[in-house]
Design a protein around this motif. Structure first.
Motif, PDB file in Angstrom:
ATOM      1  N   LYS A   2     -16.330  49.141  18.402  1.00  0.00           N
ATOM      2  CA  LYS A   2     -15.516  48.689  17.292  1.00  0.00           C
ATOM      3  C   LYS A   2     -14.794  47.397  17.651  1.00  0.00           C
ATOM      4  CE  LYS A   2     -14.256  52.303  14.092  1.00  0.00           C
ATOM      5  NZ  LYS A   2     -13.105  53.011  13.501  1.00  0.00           N
ATOM      6  N   ALA A   3     -14.685  46.520  16.655  1.00  0.00           N
ATOM      7  CA  ALA A   3     -13.974  45.259  16.871  1.00  0.00           C
ATOM      8  C   ALA A   3     -12.490  45.544  17.061  1.00  0.00           C
ATOM      9  CB  ALA A   3     -14.195  44.330  15.684  1.00  0.00           C
ATOM     10  N   PRO A   4     -11.834  44.851  17.979  1.00  0.00           N
ATOM     11  CA  PRO A   4     -10.395  45.061  18.183  1.00  0.00           C
ATOM     12  C   PRO A   4      -9.602  44.649  16.953  1.00  0.00           C
ATOM     13  CG  PRO A   4     -11.159  43.130  19.394  1.00  0.00           C
ATOM     14  CD  PRO A   4     -12.384  43.813  18.878  1.00  0.00           C
ATOM     15  N   GLU A  17      -8.194  33.439  18.159  1.00  0.00           N
ATOM     16  CA  GLU A  17      -8.176  34.648  17.329  1.00  0.00           C
ATOM     17  C   GLU A  17      -8.657  34.355  15.911  1.00  0.00           C
ATOM     18  OE1 GLU A  17      -4.634  37.130  19.632  1.00  0.00           O
ATOM     19  OE2 GLU A  17      -4.116  35.686  18.059  1.00  0.00           O
ATOM     20  N   ILE A  18      -8.383  33.152  15.408  1.00  0.00           N
ATOM     21  CA  ILE A  18      -8.948  32.755  14.114  1.00  0.00           C
ATOM     22  C   ILE A  18     -10.465  32.778  14.193  1.00  0.00           C
ATOM     23  CG2 ILE A  18      -9.269  30.805  12.528  1.00  0.00           C
ATOM     24  CD1 ILE A  18      -6.627  32.203  12.124  1.00  0.00           C
ATOM     25  N   ALA A  19     -11.029  32.245  15.286  1.00  0.00           N
ATOM     26  CA  ALA A  19     -12.485  32.264  15.468  1.00  0.00           C
ATOM     27  C   ALA A  19     -13.008  33.696  15.510  1.00  0.00           C
ATOM     28  CB  ALA A  19     -12.868  31.506  16.739  1.00  0.00           C
ATOM     29  N   ALA A  20     -12.290  34.588  16.175  1.00  0.00           N
ATOM     30  CA  ALA A  20     -12.717  35.990  16.258  1.00  0.00           C
ATOM     31  C   ALA A  20     -12.700  36.645  14.878  1.00  0.00           C
ATOM     32  CB  ALA A  20     -11.817  36.751  17.224  1.00  0.00           C
ATOM     33  N   ARG A  23     -15.597  35.315  12.771  1.00  0.00           N
ATOM     34  CA  ARG A  23     -16.920  35.767  13.210  1.00  0.00           C
ATOM     35  C   ARG A  23     -17.009  37.287  13.314  1.00  0.00           C
ATOM     36  NH1 ARG A  23     -16.915  30.579  17.252  1.00  0.00           N
ATOM     37  NH2 ARG A  23     -17.777  29.157  15.687  1.00  0.00           N
ATOM     38  N   ARG A  24     -15.961  37.954  12.843  1.00  0.00           N
ATOM     39  CA  ARG A  24     -15.938  39.410  12.749  1.00  0.00           C
ATOM     40  C   ARG A  24     -16.061  40.092  14.102  1.00  0.00           C
ATOM     41  NH1 ARG A  24     -15.761  41.457   7.894  1.00  0.00           N
ATOM     42  NH2 ARG A  24     -16.548  43.470   8.579  1.00  0.00           N
ATOM     43  N   ALA A  26     -13.254  40.514  15.580  1.00  0.00           N
ATOM     44  CA  ALA A  26     -11.945  41.158  15.510  1.00  0.00           C
ATOM     45  C   ALA A  26     -11.642  41.420  14.044  1.00  0.00           C
ATOM     46  CB  ALA A  26     -10.865  40.276  16.136  1.00  0.00           C
ATOM     47  N   ARG A  27     -10.752  42.363  13.795  1.00  0.00           N
ATOM     48  CA  ARG A  27     -10.356  42.714  12.433  1.00  0.00           C
ATOM     49  C   ARG A  27      -8.853  42.499  12.285  1.00  0.00           C
ATOM     50  NH1 ARG A  27     -12.410  48.623  11.300  1.00  0.00           N
ATOM     51  NH2 ARG A  27     -11.668  48.080   9.192  1.00  0.00           N
ATOM     52  N   ALA A  28      -8.428  42.232  11.051  1.00  0.00           N
ATOM     53  CA  ALA A  28      -7.019  41.908  10.787  1.00  0.00           C
ATOM     54  C   ALA A  28      -6.255  43.117  10.270  1.00  0.00           C
ATOM     55  CB  ALA A  28      -6.928  40.768   9.789  1.00  0.00           C
ATOM     56  N   ARG A  29      -5.015  43.208  10.686  1.00  0.00           N
ATOM     57  CA  ARG A  29      -4.072  44.211  10.178  1.00  0.00           C
ATOM     58  C   ARG A  29      -2.768  43.497   9.883  1.00  0.00           C
ATOM     59  NH1 ARG A  29       0.153  46.600  12.892  1.00  0.00           N
ATOM     60  NH2 ARG A  29       0.946  48.580  12.093  1.00  0.00           N
ATOM     61  N   ILE A  30      -2.173  43.782   8.736  1.00  0.00           N
ATOM     62  CA  ILE A  30      -0.905  43.160   8.365  1.00  0.00           C
ATOM     63  C   ILE A  30       0.249  43.887   9.039  1.00  0.00           C
ATOM     64  CG2 ILE A  30       0.699  42.769   6.451  1.00  0.00           C
ATOM     65  CD1 ILE A  30      -1.670  42.251   4.661  1.00  0.00           C
ATOM     66  N   ASP A  31       1.103  43.133   9.678  1.00  0.00           N
ATOM     67  CA  ASP A  31       2.300  43.698  10.285  1.00  0.00           C
ATOM     68  C   ASP A  31       3.228  44.213   9.182  1.00  0.00           C
ATOM     69  OD1 ASP A  31       4.399  44.120  12.277  1.00  0.00           O
ATOM     70  OD2 ASP A  31       5.352  42.373  11.354  1.00  0.00           O
ATOM     71  N   PRO A  32       3.590  45.482   9.186  1.00  0.00           N
ATOM     72  CA  PRO A  32       4.422  46.032   8.098  1.00  0.00           C
ATOM     73  C   PRO A  32       5.748  45.305   7.926  1.00  0.00           C
ATOM     74  CG  PRO A  32       3.471  47.805   9.412  1.00  0.00           C
ATOM     75  CD  PRO A  32       3.175  46.534  10.145  1.00  0.00           C
ATOM     76  N   ALA A  33       6.373  44.909   9.016  1.00  0.00           N
ATOM     77  CA  ALA A  33       7.658  44.219   8.915  1.00  0.00           C
ATOM     78  C   ALA A  33       7.496  42.862   8.244  1.00  0.00           C
ATOM     79  CB  ALA A  33       8.281  44.053  10.305  1.00  0.00           C
ATOM     80  N   SER A  34       6.384  42.206   8.503  1.00  0.00           N
ATOM     81  CA  SER A  34       6.133  40.906   7.875  1.00  0.00           C
ATOM     82  C   SER A  34       5.880  41.070   6.380  1.00  0.00           C
ATOM     83  CB  SER A  34       4.937  40.230   8.550  1.00  0.00           C
ATOM     84  OG  SER A  34       5.193  40.016   9.918  1.00  0.00           O
ATOM     85  N   ARG A  35       5.180  42.132   6.008  1.00  0.00           N
ATOM     86  CA  ARG A  35       4.956  42.388   4.585  1.00  0.00           C
ATOM     87  C   ARG A  35       6.285  42.677   3.878  1.00  0.00           C
ATOM     88  NH1 ARG A  35       3.915  45.932   0.527  1.00  0.00           N
ATOM     89  NH2 ARG A  35       2.072  45.474  -0.779  1.00  0.00           N
TER      90      ARG A  35
END
Length: 485
Positions: A2-4, A17-20, A23-24, A26-35
């Motif tokens: 699995k991608a980190p 990390e933008i490149a990752a 190119r899939r 890595a996967r993105a997760r939104i920081d709850p505090a930032s949201r």
């Protein structure tokens, strides 16, 4: 495997990390505090506009900034902005580059410099996860915000513009109603340009790391000197890149197992620290700019939570990024010029003691002659791409916007240049490996340089009879694209 997961918080994302994400790998997760900070920003903005005029929210945009919006006009102002600003032209931006744009914009929005809905961030994260990207056309930005590209993203989010299916799984994001709080903030960024520059920097960094290995093989062919890389030389003129390159060459070549035949070598070897060192410095400078831009809240107007107010400014202008990409393209051209100079040395019997052009026999065979021509052809294209975009100028929007950086072109040219630069170095690698074979030189595989020679030799045809060398150069280029050699 699995991608980190990368947690995006608007403050700590890197170009690599933008490149990752693009190119899939890595996967993105939104920081709850930032949201949650985005939700707070929206509440703050709704209060601020009750007591002052705010560009794009209570007024028109551009030269229309003096036009106040009526309550009736404000209702669909956001969608009218997106529709009117989505007029990009040209070919579609490749999926990978569009994903880089999504990753950059999502991270920037989490800095909460605007009143954009947190649901917009959710939808962009969903698109990144599912592999969908909007149809984005290449030309429309002049380096003061990628308005057209991000307007196309906005229309896709609203269900008025198509999604393209990339790698990944899952449905496209459901249409989302966008209003005047969403449209202008979404467009107020150079996310596509920044994403393209991040991809270019990531790939170029891998390639630049290979330059000392290639140059060291070439130096081995001609039994050159390591005096240009001596620590005392660079201690007395301590440019960071030159010092770093010299130390790397010493690491690869010391102790030198031969007595150099010449008092001093051609510039391709002797000036490598100065020329390639400048490229390393330029790459570091671009990385520093990207570290700021990827994590910037640069929306105009910019919302601050403390003090609670809007600020009208020019932070969308990409002068720093345009100059950094100009500098790196110009510097990389010099590195490529030295590579072609070393190829010229390697095909000369005066320096190698081998047949001209490393031909199998001295019977008129051409050997690698055309490889030198091909490298010069690629170099000529690099020279064209190195033309500084910051020489451009534009006065737009009825004279209100009287300067432009053209950073978008600089980022595209840098991306295109990476592939050409890789081909130039591949030509040198093919030539150096062939010369070492013809001289019967096999370096110790226990050393880093010996392992590099072994790996390159494994993908290159050992024959020396005249033949089409295109497959060899392509194989060498693929080797040089690997993240670690």
């Amino acid at each position: 495997m699995k991608a980190p997961i990368l947690t995006l918080d608007g403050a700590s994302l890197t170009a690599a990390e933008i490149a990752a994400l693009a190119r899939r790998t890595a996967r993105a997760r939104i920081d709850p505090a930032s949201r949650e900070r985005m939700l707070q920003a929206r509440r703050t903005a709704e209060d601020v506009v009750t007591r002052r005029r705010v560009y794009g929210h209570t007024t028109g945009v551009g030269a229309n900034r003096t036009t106040d919006l009526s309550e009736a006009a404000a209702g669909d102002h956001g969608m009218r902005l997106l529709r009117s600003h989505s007029g990009a032209i040209g070919p579609l931006v490749p999926v990978e580059q569009t994903r880089a744009m999504l990753a950059v914009r999502l991270n920037q929005l989490l800095r909460a410099g605007s009143a954009i809905s947190a649901t917009v961030a959710d939808r962009i994260a969903q698109a990144l996860d599912s592999g969908h990207v909007p149809e984005v056309h290449a030309y429309g930005s002049i380096g003061t915000g990628d308005l057209t590209a991000l307007a196309e993203l906005g229309l896709a989010l609203a269900g008025e513009h198509p999604w393209r299916k990339g790698e990944g799984s899952g449905p496209a994001p459901e249409p989302l109603a966008l209003d005047r709080w969403d449209a202008l903030p979404l467009m107020s960024s150079s996310a596509l340009t920044i994403g393209q520059a991040a991809l270019a920097h990531h790939d170029l960094a891998i390639l630049l790391d290979a330059v000392p290995l290639i140059a060291a093989l070439s130096l081995t062919v001609v039994r050159g000197s390591t005096e240009p890389y001596a620590s005392v030389v660079h201690a007395l003129r301590p440019h960071a890149g030159a010092t770093r390159l010299a130390a790397r060459m010493r690491e690869l070549l010391d102790p030198l197992p031969w007595e150099p035949p010449l008092v001093q070598d051609p510039y391709g070897f002797r000036c490598l620290p100065q020329v390639h060192g400048a490229t390393l410095d330029a790459a570091d400078a671009l990385e520093s700019v990207l570290a700021i831009e990827i994590n910037a809240a640069a929306e105009n107007p910019l919302l601050s939570l403390e003090p609670a107010d809007y600020h009208h400014h020019g932070g969308f202008h990409q002068a720093s990024l345009a100059l950094a990409t100009d500098q790196l393209r110009l510097a990389a051209l010099g590195t490529a010029q030295l590579s072609t100079a070393r190829i010229g040395v390697l095909v000369s019997p005066v320096f190698t003691g081998l047949p001209a052009f490393l031909a199998q026999d001295e019977d008129g065979s051409s050997g690698v002659m055309v490889t030198e021509y091909a490298a010069q052809s690629a170099l000529a294209e690099l020279r064209t791409l190195a033309q500084p975009v910051t020489l451009g100028h534009a006065v737009l929007s009825r004279g209100v916007e009287e300067h432009a950086s053209f950073a978008a072109g600089g980022a595209r040219h840098l991306l295109d240049g990476v592939a050409l630069l890789r081909l130039v170095f591949a030509c040198e690698l093919v030539t150096a490996v062939r010369a070492l074979r013809m001289n019967g030189v096999i370096l110790d595989p226990a050393t880093e340089l010996g392992r590099f020679q072994r790996d390159a030799g494994a993908v290159l045809d050992p024959g020396t009879a005249d033949r089409d060398l295109t497959p060899d150069v392509e194989a060498a280029a693929q080797l040089l694209a690997r993240p670690s050699l």
